[in-house]
Design a protein around this motif. Structure first.
Motif, PDB file in Angstrom:
ATOM      1  N   ALA A  22      -4.407   3.583   3.960  1.00 18.56           N
ATOM      2  CA  ALA A  22      -4.566   2.141   4.148  1.00 18.56           C
ATOM      3  C   ALA A  22      -3.332   1.488   4.750  1.00 18.56           C
ATOM      4  O   ALA A  22      -3.449   0.465   5.446  1.00 18.56           O
ATOM      5  CB  ALA A  22      -4.901   1.476   2.819  1.00 18.56           C
TER       6      ALA A  22
ATOM      7  N   ASN B  83     -10.535  -3.104   2.350  1.00 24.43           N
ATOM      8  CA  ASN B  83      -9.306  -3.802   1.987  1.00 24.43           C
ATOM      9  C   ASN B  83      -8.419  -4.180   3.158  1.00 24.43           C
ATOM     10  O   ASN B  83      -7.590  -5.084   3.024  1.00 24.43           O
ATOM     11  CB  ASN B  83      -8.508  -2.958   0.992  1.00 24.43           C
ATOM     12  CG  ASN B  83      -9.228  -2.820  -0.333  1.00 24.43           C
ATOM     13  OD1 ASN B  83      -9.857  -3.753  -0.808  1.00 24.43           O
ATOM     14  ND2 ASN B  83      -9.151  -1.635  -0.929  1.00 24.43           N
ATOM     15  N   MET B  84      -8.564  -3.518   4.312  1.00 23.23           N
ATOM     16  CA  MET B  84      -7.666  -3.839   5.422  1.00 23.23           C
ATOM     17  C   MET B  84      -7.927  -5.241   5.975  1.00 23.23           C
ATOM     18  O   MET B  84      -7.073  -5.815   6.652  1.00 23.23           O
ATOM     19  CB  MET B  84      -7.762  -2.794   6.529  1.00 23.23           C
ATOM     20  CG  MET B  84      -9.070  -2.789   7.301  1.00 23.23           C
ATOM     21  SD  MET B  84      -9.133  -1.475   8.549  1.00 23.23           S
ATOM     22  CE  MET B  84      -7.956  -2.061   9.774  1.00 23.23           C
TER      23      MET B  84
ATOM     24  N   THR C  41      -5.438   7.381  -0.618  1.00 21.14           N
ATOM     25  CA  THR C  41      -6.118   6.170  -0.166  1.00 21.14           C
ATOM     26  C   THR C  41      -5.109   5.135   0.314  1.00 21.14           C
ATOM     27  O   THR C  41      -5.292   4.510   1.377  1.00 21.14           O
ATOM     28  CB  THR C  41      -6.967   5.573  -1.303  1.00 21.14           C
ATOM     29  OG1 THR C  41      -7.929   6.542  -1.725  1.00 21.14           O
ATOM     30  CG2 THR C  41      -7.696   4.321  -0.836  1.00 21.14           C
ATOM     31  N   ASN C  42      -4.060   4.937  -0.443  1.00 16.42           N
ATOM     32  CA  ASN C  42      -3.054   3.944  -0.057  1.00 16.42           C
ATOM     33  C   ASN C  42      -2.238   4.385   1.150  1.00 16.42           C
ATOM     34  O   ASN C  42      -1.844   3.549   1.971  1.00 16.42           O
ATOM     35  CB  ASN C  42      -2.147   3.644  -1.248  1.00 16.42           C
ATOM     36  CG  ASN C  42      -2.804   2.736  -2.260  1.00 16.42           C
ATOM     37  OD1 ASN C  42      -3.144   1.596  -1.972  1.00 16.42           O
ATOM     38  ND2 ASN C  42      -3.024   3.249  -3.460  1.00 16.42           N
TER      39      ASN C  42
ATOM     40  N   SER D 190       0.821  -1.209   0.000  1.00 12.69           N
ATOM     41  CA  SER D 190       0.000   0.000   0.000  1.00 12.69           C
ATOM     42  C   SER D 190       0.855   1.260   0.000  1.00 12.69           C
ATOM     43  O   SER D 190       0.569   2.222  -0.728  1.00 12.69           O
ATOM     44  CB  SER D 190      -0.931  -0.009   1.220  1.00 12.69           C
ATOM     45  OG  SER D 190      -1.789   1.098   1.210  1.00 12.69           O
TER      46      SER D 190
ATOM     47  N   VAL E 123     -10.254   1.802   2.573  1.00 10.78           N
ATOM     48  CA  VAL E 123      -9.471   1.377   3.728  1.00 10.78           C
ATOM     49  C   VAL E 123     -10.204   0.279   4.493  1.00 10.78           C
ATOM     50  O   VAL E 123      -9.642  -0.774   4.814  1.00 10.78           O
ATOM     51  CB  VAL E 123      -9.171   2.580   4.646  1.00 10.78           C
ATOM     52  CG1 VAL E 123      -8.561   2.100   5.963  1.00 10.78           C
ATOM     53  CG2 VAL E 123      -8.233   3.560   3.954  1.00 10.78           C
TER      54      VAL E 123
END
Length: 411
Positions: free
Chosen positions: A272, A327-328, A268-269, A151, A324
């Motif tokens: 995340a 996908n986490m 976003t990354n 990420s 976030v």
């Protein structure tokens, strides 16, 4: 083990040489993916293609990958996994080079097919190889750190989406030319990811002939297969309807190009990255299944609200926490599946999980691209939200029992 963010990062020092090499390859791959996805759909858009062709490209690549997943998983349980993974990185670089040379329909088809070969061939081998490298340190931690590294690197790659903007404004290039030059940079970075994989000293040794395969998976793994196939198929189909098309969606809806979109993906990354490390803490407190289900369920309303956003900024404010939260949980789910699978069968199990996700996802991308162009730009996002709700329910019900059996030491 309940690592906080600082403890999780400090635990990286306990990883062996192989894990560190694979994390280095993950970082390079993440950088490539971030750069690629910031411009890829816009590159095709600048060449005159719309959502339907973007979906078609994804469909071709995913179908090829899907056809290779099961044989690739069997290969990963019978041959040295690092060489299979290295070949997959080389195929990914070649796929990018083809489309950088030409954006004819024929070139796109060949590029998609070659990329599908790389994706399909390498996925199972990579999952099994990385699981081996972090088994001693703990898979929850290992997969969470891998997701953190990916990420963080992807966020840097996303910011590289400003490079084409710079080329347009400073050198007077058109967007198509700027994107094409940028694609060559992406190809060069992708090729460099092969080296750390080759340097891995793989512990796994393929079994002798006749020692088993898919049909000899133990009963517990056979039951796991049912849960994997159903849940991965649901989430893959739901995601395919809109998530891979969000760059195109935001560009059409709000009139933005690679700079703002790349920045959104980068932010976003960045958000995340620490969340992936915190995922191990959530797992320790709630359990893997309850924690993953809670996180992913919370993301669904945010996705459903994006079509109602009045501006790119408002849509971004919804997209970031949505991504976030959704996908986490992924590294926890991946670690759980690998932990429940014997080492000699992990390549096969990885291929089954990826096969279950890829095929519905490829079909859904084609559907989503067509609907965005011909019927409604917003409808695929609403459809994704509905399918995600079904998926989270199925995941909680099907994996909950498997997690309880693991805790009780049952087969």
């Amino acid at each position: 083990m309940r690592p906080g963010l600082g403890r999780a990062l400090s635990s990286v020092g306990k990883f062996g040489r192989n894990a560190k090499l694979l994390l280095a390859a993950t970082a390079v791959s993440g950088l490539t993916q971030g750069a690629y996805f910031s411009v890829w759909q816009l590159y095709l858009k600048s060449a005159g293609y719309g959502g339907t062709w973007i979906g078609t490209y994804a469909l071709i690549g995913t179908v090829v990958a899907t056809l290779l997943k099961l044989p690739a998983g069997l290969l990963a349980d019978r041959f040295r996994r690092k060489w299979i993974a290295a070949v997959s990185f080389a195929a990914a670089a070649l796929s990018g080079a083809i489309v950088a040379l030409s954006v004819s329909e024929e070139a796109l088809i060949v590029s998609a097919a070659v990329g599908g070969v790389g994706w399909g061939l390498g996925g199972p081998a990579w999952s099994a190889l990385f699981a081996e490298s972090v088994e001693d340190a703990g898979m929850d931690l290992g997969f969470s750190v891998s997701a953190f590294v990916s990420s963080a690197a992807t966020s840097v790659g996303n910011l590289m989406g400003w490079i084409p903007e710079f080329l347009v404004r400073s050198l007077g290039l058109g967007y198509f030319e700027a994107y094409r030059w940028f694609m060559w940079l992406v190809v060069a970075i992708e090729a460099s990811s092969i080296l750390p994989v080759i340097l891995v000293s793989e512990r796994f040794r393929p079994p002798t002939r006749g020692s088993g395969g898919l049909m000899k998976l133990r009963m517990f793994s056979k039951r796991l297969i049912s849960a994997v196939v159903v849940t991965y198929a649901l989430v893959g189909f739901g995601a395919g309807l809109s998530i891979p098309l969000l760059g195109y969606y935001l560009s059409v809806k709000f009139g933005v190009e690679s700079g703002p979109i790349g920045t959104l993906f980068a932010v976003t990354n960045v958000a995340a990255a620490p969340a992936f490390l915190f995922a191990a803490e959530v797992s320790a407190r709630l359990g893997t299944v309850r924690g993953a289900a809670a996180l992913q369920a919370a993301s669904i309303p945010l996705l459903a609200l994006i079509p109602l956003a009045p501006s790119f900024a408002a849509a971004s404010a919804l997209y970031i926490p949505r991504s976030v939260l959704m996908n986490m949980a992924n590294p926890l789910i991946n670690a759980l599946v690998m932990e429940l699978t014997p080492e000699a069968e992990r390549g096969t199990m990885a291929s089954i999980s990826q096969l279950s996700w890829n095929l519905p996802n490829s079909v859904a991308q084609q559907i989503g691209g067509f609907v965005m162009d011909a019927l409604s730009l917003d409808a695929p996002l609403y459809a994704t939200s509905g399918v995600y709700a079904i998926y989270v329910t199925a995941f909680y019900l099907m994996f909950g029992g498997l997690e309880r059996e693991r805790g009780n030491g049952g087969e």
